[in-house]
Scaffold this motif. Sequence first.
Motif, short mmCIF file in Angstrom:
data_model
loop_
_atom_site.label_atom_id
_atom_site.label_comp_id
_atom_site.label_asym_id
_atom_site.label_seq_id
_atom_site.Cartn_x
_atom_site.Cartn_y
_atom_site.Cartn_z
N TRP A 136 78.74 -5.29 102.81
CA TRP A 136 78.73 -4.96 101.39
C TRP A 136 79.41 -6.09 100.62
O TRP A 136 80.31 -6.76 101.12
CB TRP A 136 79.52 -3.67 101.13
CG TRP A 136 78.77 -2.40 101.40
CD1 TRP A 136 78.41 -1.91 102.62
CD2 TRP A 136 78.34 -1.44 100.43
NE1 TRP A 136 77.77 -0.70 102.49
CE2 TRP A 136 77.72 -0.39 101.15
CE3 TRP A 136 78.43 -1.36 99.05
CZ2 TRP A 136 77.17 0.72 100.52
CZ3 TRP A 136 77.89 -0.25 98.41
CH2 TRP A 136 77.27 0.78 99.14
N VAL A 175 84.74 -0.63 101.46
CA VAL A 175 83.97 0.40 102.16
C VAL A 175 84.64 0.62 103.51
O VAL A 175 84.94 -0.35 104.22
CB VAL A 175 82.49 0.04 102.34
CG1 VAL A 175 81.71 0.18 101.04
CG2 VAL A 175 82.31 -1.37 102.89
N LEU A 184 83.00 4.48 99.65
CA LEU A 184 83.16 3.33 98.76
C LEU A 184 84.25 3.67 97.75
O LEU A 184 84.21 4.73 97.12
CB LEU A 184 81.85 3.05 98.03
CG LEU A 184 81.90 2.14 96.79
CD1 LEU A 184 82.13 0.68 97.19
CD2 LEU A 184 80.61 2.26 95.97
#
Length: 571
Positions: A136, A175, A184
């Motif tokens: 991410w 995350v 998240l």
Amino acid sequence: MLATLRTQALLLVSVLCATSLAEDVQVVLQNKTPFKFDSNGAGPLDVSFGPIFWLNNTYHWIGASSTNPSCTLPNPPKGQCGLRSFQSTDLQTWNDEGIFADLTDPAFSSFHGDTGMVLGRPHMLYNEKTKLYVLWANSAGAFASWTSPNVLGPWKLIGKVPVPAGTMFGGDFTVRALNGSAFLSFSSFNFAAAGTIWPPFDTIQVLQELTPDYTNITTGPYSLITTAAKDQVDRSTEAADLFERDGTFYWTGSATCGNCNDGIMIVYRTRDLRNGPWTRQIISGDTCGGQSAGVLVASNSAGEKTYIHSADLWRGDGSIMLHGKNLQPLEFNADGSVKKLNCDPEASWKFSVRKGDGPQNSGKSVLFTDRSDPLQNYTYTCDLYINNVYQTWQSSKAGLLTEVGINMGALNTTTPFQIGLYTYNSNKDFLTPSVRFNNLYNRTLAWSEVPVGAGLVTIQPNVTVSAGQKLALFITGPANPAGGPVAAGNYCYLNKAAINANFDVEKDTRTLFFNQIGDISPKGEDGTQSPVKVTGRELTNESPTVELLIIARLQDWNVQAIATVKNLKRH
């Protein structure tokens, strides 16, 4: 004897790290060593905005890398622009794995902006069900995710992830897999709340569950990590991370600031991750001179866990260049609250963690014959635009000197500089007029050949040296047709205080000399003082060799090789 403070350049002595057969390894963390070096001798580690992750049974430190100026071009160079990873088996020796998310890769090329790669705070987790690693990053007020069967890729772009409905511009996130799911946590920025001077926005800390494959957010309701007070501290949170300890969930982060070196460290804790309530603490007024980056939960074979907090020790100018790291285990009170960070410069910690898989040292430092001690308190100096520097050392071996290096970084400059080697007979040579040094080797380097953040800059003299021979690494400006020193430009190098408090002109073999640009005549009321000074500092240097490889390592420009150049001293 000249009684001046001196700093020595970091001399790297060849040390082969022993491979332990035990499952655990002993870790020593010290506040006095903010600059970390990789197994090639380069430093400080060029990785920002991320904690250390346990992935694929080893430790990975992933994050943003200092932006090479060429990364802003329409066709950036491969392998130089993107997100970087360093791997370690013991949290002590870090192997540079290079750029693992490359701007030239189609999976990342759409994230190319005016400043290079426009992805921030990369985080990675492993999904046991899909057997995929999920990456991410935040970008342009939202997020994006990728998957790969391997920690370092190749990566498949899953897509951009918008913030949940009802929230605003998102960033500064984490995350983490917790409580049987994954979540998240991110800062939602409200720019309409800006004051005339400060703050430029308010934030709320949003917690949202991820989908089972960890690549997107669920459509369910989000929750807020805040206290009932909802005061300015609650409205100024960023740099999120999450972890669990003994049934209590912790959020760690900092107050909002632009890569500041004095951000307060904030901790929230709760027994109910989804619903709260959250109890807030401020555990440091300045995060030991930096900003919180996150927490690694590390275990050993006995099941004991250590919660290792990392902080980026920024320069304070808003950039990510030339910054150090603070690593220390968090300590807890009986009620689950977190004790204050220990910012004592002499503080140190010892504990054991599980040994990671993979190479302990994959770099060329295993070949070093001489080296500055990397476990010292280095700082950076950026004075080459006004000074020329000369770092001395004595070769420990006879042979072919194949490489010399220093750790340095380029700040906003396009000026070339000269780097090379002298041999000399005595320290008095530097302080005596009209002495001619024997130039063993020199070359001119362009600014583009120097890392933007900081890293190893090497030359390859390929000259024969004898054991005990006195050598000096010099860095000056381009040749001056009129004679005398010329500025090298706006470059920085790593340095530390010299081992000995006083400079012994007869005996010292590792000294950092400098002379200011334009200082070419006698000094002092009696006209007997030299324009060349002893700095009181040492540069960091190392050298790898074929037979004898010397890498000079200047402080603020750290270099490592098989043999090392000795320390420059400075006023």
